[in-house]
Design a protein around this motif. Structure first.
Motif, mmCIF file in Angstrom:
data_model
loop_
_atom_site.group_PDB
_atom_site.id
_atom_site.type_symbol
_atom_site.label_atom_id
_atom_site.label_comp_id
_atom_site.label_asym_id
_atom_site.label_seq_id
_atom_site.Cartn_x
_atom_site.Cartn_y
_atom_site.Cartn_z
ATOM 1 N N ASN A 6 66.142 21.593 20.985
ATOM 2 C CA ASN A 6 67.127 22.609 20.535
ATOM 3 C C ASN A 6 67.526 23.496 21.631
ATOM 4 N N PHE A 7 66.809 23.596 22.924
ATOM 5 C CA PHE A 7 67.260 24.306 23.982
ATOM 6 C C PHE A 7 68.415 23.589 24.664
ATOM 7 N N VAL A 8 68.246 22.141 24.696
ATOM 8 C CA VAL A 8 69.356 21.311 25.385
ATOM 9 C C VAL A 8 70.484 21.441 24.613
ATOM 10 N N TYR A 9 70.365 21.446 23.286
ATOM 11 C CA TYR A 9 71.496 21.454 22.382
ATOM 12 C C TYR A 9 72.389 22.641 22.611
ATOM 13 N N ALA A 10 71.522 23.867 22.561
ATOM 14 C CA ALA A 10 72.217 25.410 22.673
ATOM 15 C C ALA A 10 72.626 25.395 24.059
ATOM 16 N N SER A 11 72.213 24.625 25.235
ATOM 17 C CA SER A 11 72.606 24.823 26.418
ATOM 18 C C SER A 11 73.805 23.798 26.794
ATOM 19 N N SER A 12 73.931 22.986 26.152
ATOM 20 C CA SER A 12 74.951 21.823 26.409
ATOM 21 C C SER A 12 76.508 21.978 25.874
ATOM 22 N N GLY A 13 76.459 23.170 25.160
ATOM 23 C CA GLY A 13 77.943 23.507 24.771
ATOM 24 C C GLY A 13 78.083 23.992 23.462
ATOM 25 N N ALA A 14 77.245 24.289 22.607
ATOM 26 C CA ALA A 14 77.388 24.559 20.992
ATOM 27 C C ALA A 14 78.372 25.838 20.941
ATOM 28 N N GLN A 15 78.050 26.778 22.032
ATOM 29 C CA GLN A 15 79.110 27.891 22.172
ATOM 30 C C GLN A 15 79.673 28.091 23.518
ATOM 31 N N THR A 16 80.276 26.869 24.148
ATOM 32 C CA THR A 16 80.764 27.114 25.394
ATOM 33 C C THR A 16 81.924 27.961 25.198
ATOM 34 N N HIS A 17 82.252 28.547 26.558
ATOM 35 C CA HIS A 17 83.482 29.544 26.364
ATOM 36 C C HIS A 17 84.795 28.715 26.446
ATOM 37 N N GLU A 39 86.369 38.603 20.601
ATOM 38 C CA GLU A 39 85.322 38.007 21.513
ATOM 39 C C GLU A 39 84.032 38.933 20.945
ATOM 40 N N GLU A 40 83.931 40.036 21.096
ATOM 41 C CA GLU A 40 83.166 41.055 20.805
ATOM 42 C C GLU A 40 82.548 40.892 19.276
ATOM 43 N N ARG A 41 83.553 40.775 18.478
ATOM 44 C CA ARG A 41 83.152 40.583 16.807
ATOM 45 C C ARG A 41 82.251 39.251 16.882
ATOM 46 N N LEU A 42 82.793 38.489 17.271
ATOM 47 C CA LEU A 42 82.278 37.116 16.820
ATOM 48 C C LEU A 42 81.021 36.647 18.005
ATOM 49 N N LYS A 52 87.070 19.187 16.355
ATOM 50 C CA LYS A 52 85.573 19.120 16.833
ATOM 51 C C LYS A 52 85.001 20.070 16.105
ATOM 52 N N ASP A 53 85.491 21.424 15.943
ATOM 53 C CA ASP A 53 84.961 22.796 15.735
ATOM 54 C C ASP A 53 85.907 23.424 14.718
ATOM 55 N N ALA A 54 86.195 23.058 13.677
ATOM 56 C CA ALA A 54 87.033 23.612 13.027
ATOM 57 C C ALA A 54 86.835 24.975 12.384
ATOM 58 N N LYS A 55 85.365 25.144 12.047
ATOM 59 C CA LYS A 55 85.025 26.338 11.456
ATOM 60 C C LYS A 55 85.061 27.507 12.590
ATOM 61 N N ARG A 56 84.555 27.136 13.913
ATOM 62 C CA ARG A 56 84.759 28.075 14.893
ATOM 63 C C ARG A 56 86.228 28.847 15.025
ATOM 64 N N PHE A 57 87.169 27.846 15.032
ATOM 65 C CA PHE A 57 88.573 28.443 15.155
ATOM 66 C C PHE A 57 89.235 29.243 13.912
ATOM 67 N N ASP A 58 88.535 28.859 12.823
ATOM 68 C CA ASP A 58 88.791 29.477 11.560
ATOM 69 C C ASP A 58 88.507 30.934 11.518
ATOM 70 N N ALA A 59 87.265 31.027 12.213
ATOM 71 C CA ALA A 59 86.520 32.319 12.280
ATOM 72 C C ALA A 59 87.412 33.307 13.390
ATOM 73 N N ILE A 60 87.840 32.676 14.246
ATOM 74 C CA ILE A 60 88.785 33.338 15.364
ATOM 75 C C ILE A 60 90.029 33.811 14.653
ATOM 76 N N TRP A 61 90.590 33.074 13.854
ATOM 77 C CA TRP A 61 91.729 33.326 13.384
ATOM 78 C C TRP A 61 91.576 34.359 12.405
ATOM 79 N N ASN A 62 90.520 34.427 11.594
ATOM 80 C CA ASN A 62 90.218 35.338 10.704
ATOM 81 C C ASN A 62 89.990 36.759 11.210
ATOM 82 N N ALA A 63 89.242 36.562 12.331
ATOM 83 C CA ALA A 63 89.009 37.931 12.968
ATOM 84 C C ALA A 63 90.227 38.581 13.563
ATOM 85 N N ILE A 64 91.242 37.541 14.126
ATOM 86 C CA ILE A 64 92.760 38.068 14.457
ATOM 87 C C ILE A 64 93.150 38.866 13.316
#
Length: 271
Positions: A18-29, A59-62, A230-242
């Motif tokens: 789990n640590f390796v997965y989290a560090s490998s880019g699950a939420q890379t910038h 950024e701050e919200r998500l 590769k990460d549709a839900k992440r970007f959908d969340a960003i658009w909703n926050a916008i």
């Protein structure tokens, strides 16, 4: 360091995995590009502006981290297309851009205008001695190439309609060439061009802004098609926050304050 999982207890293996997965880019910038020319009041080359402020609130919200990179507009698009960058903002929708980038959509599958960063007015700038006319639908008596900014959607639209265009780097360059008589008409976006014509004595003497808007274009954060898949839900969340933050009273107050200051300031470069 290489970890030899076969010698570790199962519980420790799961924890390390789990640590390796989290560090490998699950939420890379995420790397987002914007044009390296002033687009007042939305973006400035130094990385400030209302759109930057909006995205920082996202950024701050998500709990996201965005890297804002200023580059020439065509290069922004090329690097998103090539997968170097995750997205670019200040982008109008077009079928050509949709080949390599994704825009926010409603549940019905239509482009979601409410998720735009802002709506920009593109205006027609004319020499005062020109015979060019615009009735809200048709440009007539155009005998010289129309000045447009390089890489902008408006240039593609005009070319498809059969007009010759001449690309310029900045709105100031476009207005300078128009004032020098190298063209009869420029079609340019944003507050900056309007303010320059209204407030610069040389431009004001030679140029006029047509009272009818040429077009109004919603401008979006567009995402690399490969990255979105590769990460549709992440970007959908960003658009909703916008959408949510753009319509918030606190952000709207900032937008209104800029326009109030602009009316009393001699320069569009309001800090």
């Amino acid at each position: 360091m290489k970890i030899h999982y076969q010698f570790l207890p199962l519980s420790l293996v799961l924890m390390l995995s789990n640590f390796v997965y989290a560090s490998s880019g699950a939420q890379t910038h995420l790397k987002f590009c914007f044009e390296d020319e002033l687009q007042f009041p939305w973006t400035k080359p130094d990385g400030s502006g209302l759109t930057i402020e909006l995205l920082k609130r996202v950024e701050e919200r998500l709990g996201e981290r965005f890297e804002f990179i200023a580059k020439p507009w065509k290069r922004c698009q090329e690097e998103v297309s090539n997968g170097v960058l995750d997205g670019y903002f200040g982008a109008a929708f077009s079928e050509e851009r949709q080949q390599f980038s994704v825009y926010p959509r409603s549940p019905e599958g239509k482009i979601d205008v409410d998720s735009a960063l802002h709506v920009d007015q593109t205006r027609i700038f004319l020499r005062r001695d020109t015979a060019v006319t615009w009735d809200g639908k048709n440009l007539r008596h155009v005998n010289t190439p129309i000045l447009v900014q390089r890489g902008y959607l408006i240039g593609n639209i005009l070319s498809k309609q059969g007009y010759k265009i001449r690309e310029v780097r900045t709105v100031h360059e476009g207005l300078r060439l128009l004032a020098a008589g190298e063209s009869e008409v420029a079609i340019l976006p944003g507050v900056e061009a309007q303010s320059l014509v209204q407030q610069d004595l040389q431009f004001n003497k030679l140029l006029q802004i047509h009272p009818l808007t040429y077009t109004s274009l919603p401008l979006y954060l567009a995402i690399s098609r490969h990255r979105y898949q590769k990460d549709a839900k992440r970007f959908d969340a960003i658009w909703n926050a916008i959408k949510s933050i753009r319509n918030s009273s606190s952000y709207q107050q900032e937008v209104d304050a800029i326009y109030v200051r602009l009316k009393t300031d001699k320069s569009p470069n309001v800090k």
